[in-house]
Design a protein around this motif. Structure first.
Motif, PDB file in Angstrom:
ATOM      1  N   GLU A 103      52.235   7.832 -15.554  1.00 60.64           N
ATOM      2  CA  GLU A 103      51.515   7.921 -14.304  1.00 60.64           C
ATOM      3  C   GLU A 103      51.924   9.210 -13.602  1.00 60.64           C
ATOM      4  O   GLU A 103      53.051   9.653 -13.696  1.00 60.64           O
ATOM      5  N   VAL A 104      50.986   9.777 -12.869  1.00 58.17           N
ATOM      6  CA  VAL A 104      51.264  11.018 -12.159  1.00 58.17           C
ATOM      7  C   VAL A 104      52.411  10.817 -11.171  1.00 58.17           C
ATOM      8  O   VAL A 104      53.205  11.702 -10.937  1.00 58.17           O
ATOM      9  N   ALA A 105      52.542   9.640 -10.607  1.00 64.39           N
ATOM     10  CA  ALA A 105      53.576   9.376  -9.614  1.00 64.39           C
ATOM     11  C   ALA A 105      54.955   9.206 -10.231  1.00 64.39           C
ATOM     12  O   ALA A 105      55.952   9.215  -9.526  1.00 64.39           O
ATOM     13  N   ALA A 106      55.056   9.061 -11.539  1.00 66.26           N
ATOM     14  CA  ALA A 106      56.358   8.900 -12.190  1.00 66.26           C
ATOM     15  C   ALA A 106      57.125  10.208 -12.129  1.00 66.26           C
ATOM     16  O   ALA A 106      56.551  11.290 -12.209  1.00 66.26           O
ATOM     17  N   THR A 107      58.428  10.107 -12.010  1.00 71.45           N
ATOM     18  CA  THR A 107      59.259  11.305 -12.016  1.00 71.45           C
ATOM     19  C   THR A 107      59.789  11.551 -13.430  1.00 71.45           C
ATOM     20  O   THR A 107      59.742  10.662 -14.283  1.00 71.45           O
ATOM     21  N   GLY A 148      57.867  15.226 -10.133  1.00 68.46           N
ATOM     22  CA  GLY A 148      56.786  14.396 -10.657  1.00 68.46           C
ATOM     23  C   GLY A 148      56.352  14.860 -12.037  1.00 68.46           C
ATOM     24  O   GLY A 148      56.230  16.054 -12.301  1.00 68.46           O
ATOM     25  N   ILE A 149      56.102  13.925 -12.933  1.00 66.12           N
ATOM     26  CA  ILE A 149      55.794  14.258 -14.323  1.00 66.12           C
ATOM     27  C   ILE A 149      54.434  14.943 -14.468  1.00 66.12           C
ATOM     28  O   ILE A 149      54.260  15.809 -15.314  1.00 66.12           O
ATOM     29  N   GLY A 150      53.470  14.581 -13.636  1.00 63.45           N
ATOM     30  CA  GLY A 150      52.148  15.200 -13.724  1.00 63.45           C
ATOM     31  C   GLY A 150      52.193  16.706 -13.499  1.00 63.45           C
ATOM     32  O   GLY A 150      51.689  17.491 -14.293  1.00 63.45           O
ATOM     33  N   GLY A 151      52.822  17.119 -12.434  1.00 66.51           N
ATOM     34  CA  GLY A 151      52.965  18.545 -12.154  1.00 66.51           C
ATOM     35  C   GLY A 151      53.886  19.231 -13.128  1.00 66.51           C
ATOM     36  O   GLY A 151      53.697  20.379 -13.494  1.00 66.51           O
TER      37      GLY A 151
END
Length: 85
Positions: A5-9, A35-38
């Motif tokens: 998920e984008v919110a996951a670190t 954050g993993i998404g960025g």
């Protein structure tokens, strides 16, 4: 976990991987609160990078949603558009 998920670190992703496997890893970075998404879209610099490349090079699927709220994955958007994201 089938996708991140984008919110996951980064720290949460490392933790989930460690719970599933003692031999697998993920070439993410050193800042575990990011954050993993960025992180992935920025092509993270990491300690495993020399052996496994950037984190972005290891993404095999993604789930995104379009403006109509429909969830899409690599198969539904096609390989060309997948590599654009």
């Amino acid at each position: 976990m089938s996708f991140f998920e984008v919110a996951a670190t980064v720290g949460e992703v490392y933790y989930r991987i460690s719970k599933k496997s003692k031999t697998l890893g993920f070439p993410a970075g050193l800042c575990t609160s990011l954050g993993i998404g960025g992180h992935i879209t920025g092509g993270p610099y990491a300690s495993m990078m020399r052996k496994f490349g950037l984190g972005v090079n290891n993404v095999i699927n993604a789930r995104i949603f379009n403006t109509n709220g429909i969830i899409l994955d690599k198969k539904s958007i096609g390989e060309d558009l997948f590599w654009v994201i």
